[in-house]
Enzyme design. Structure first.
Site: not given
Length: 362
Positions: A112, A248, A278
């Protein structure tokens, strides 16, 4: 004179198929209330095409916003942990698709954190004069690798891509300071295991996603807030100087907690996790593209970003936006619709995984 890396183009690509929480509840023991209260996620996208196609659409949108000929690029970096294939890389496919003849191309996998890592690397390349025009992409097709029998992780992720064009500039803009790190002692709390180290003879069809949520949350908050503090120390800036926080998009509670620790008010925090879940390396560029297109980012804004991912990789960066906040050319190209709904794409994988677990005797 030291060059800076100005963001001149931005774009995104989101698959048309939408998977709602109610859709998930048709084959998982869950509910909309359970998911929203724990994650803030209401829906996510499911792609009918590979990562490279998602990346290509996002790239073309970013190039349109910058009004840049692909042949002017000298570097393409794709942040991803869901490449179409092990060899060759996604970046080379994007290069081929957009017709860029002169660029170097490679993938970067920091899970990520990949996009901020890529931005960090590309900015240093531009500052040293090694590169002048760089295309950065974060792209993921995570729905193809999830264990759809595990509620705790299956509800979290979605597919998508985002991109930026960075160009050398004399103006003090772009990524002005960044800090990246890795908490390797905790690398096992977030992992995806394909059998035994890609041993094809041991692989039985189960892609085992290990996700220790509480430990990830604790270390993510600690790592991101420390990285943000180091960036503030390097620049001499404070939270009062920040116009927006674009973190994020992993979990709404985590984003809220990070905002409080960094003393950034909620009205300055960009959140879109409710719509996409996500998307790993794609969350940051998608959020930037939407913030620019929706008028949230203003000329000259100072923006703080923070990320974490498998490894556990971590980082933060201070970005100074330039004076242009509108695309030079329309940058809303989209994927063509597929012939299957999100449920039609996912349910067969869920059934196949259940069968594989049963054959394993678990």
């Amino acid at each position: 004179m030291t060059k800076f890396a100005e963001i001149t183009g931005w774009g995104k690509c989101l698959p048309p198929a939408v998977m709602t929480n109610d859709d998930l509840a048709t084959f998982l023991e869950t509910s909309d209330e359970w998911i929203v209260s724990r994650t803030g996620i209401s829906e996510r996208r499911v792609s009918h095409v590979g990562t490279s196609e998602l990346a290509t659409v996002a790239a073309r949108n970013a190039l349109a916003a910058a009004d840049l000929d692909p042949n002017e690029l000298d570097l393409i970096i794709v942040g991803t942990c869901t490449a179409d294939e092990l060899i060759p890389n996604v970046a080379s496919k994007v290069q081929q698709n957009i017709g860029s003849k002169h660029a170097a191309a490679f993938d970067l996998n920091a899970a990520c954190s990949s996009f901020l890592y890529a931005m960090h690397v590309a900015t240093q390349g531009i500052k040293t004069g090694a590169h002048k025009k760089v295309l950065l992409i974060g792209a993921e097709r995570l729905t193809r690798i999830l264990d759809w029998t595990k509620r705790e992780s299956a509800v979290l992720f979605g597919d998508g891509a985002g991109a930026m064009v960075l160009e050398a500039s004399d103006e003090e803009v772009g990524l002005l300071a960044s800090h990246i790190s890795c908490d390797a002692d905790a690398r096992d709390v977030l992992s995806l295991n394909f059998g035994s180290s890609f041993d094809r003879f041991n692989f039985d069809g189960i892609m085992q996603f290990d996700f220790v949520g509480q430990e990830i949350f604790k270390r993510a908050v600690k790592g991101m807030s420390a990285a943000v503090e180091k960036v503030f120390q390097e620049t001499g800036m404070t939270t009062d100087d920040i116009d927006a926080l674009i973190p994020h998009q992993a979990n709404k509670r985590l984003i809220d907690f990070l905002g409080k620790m960094c003393k950034v008010p909620s009205e300055k925090t960009v959140i879109n996790i409710q719509n996409y879940g996500n998307t790993s390396s794609a969350t940051l560029p998608i959020a930037f593209a939407e913030a620019a297109d929706n008028g949230i980012i203003k000329p000259g804004d100072s923006i703080m970003s923070a990320v974490f991912g498998g490894g556990l990789t971590c980082g933060a960066g201070l970005i100074k936006w330039g004076q242009r906040v509108t695309p030079k050319r329309p940058n809303q190209m989209e994927l063509p619709a597929g012939d299957k709904s999100a449920l039609e794409l996912i349910v067969p994988m869920h059934e196949a995984t259940k069968k594989a677990w049963k054959n394993r005797g678990q």
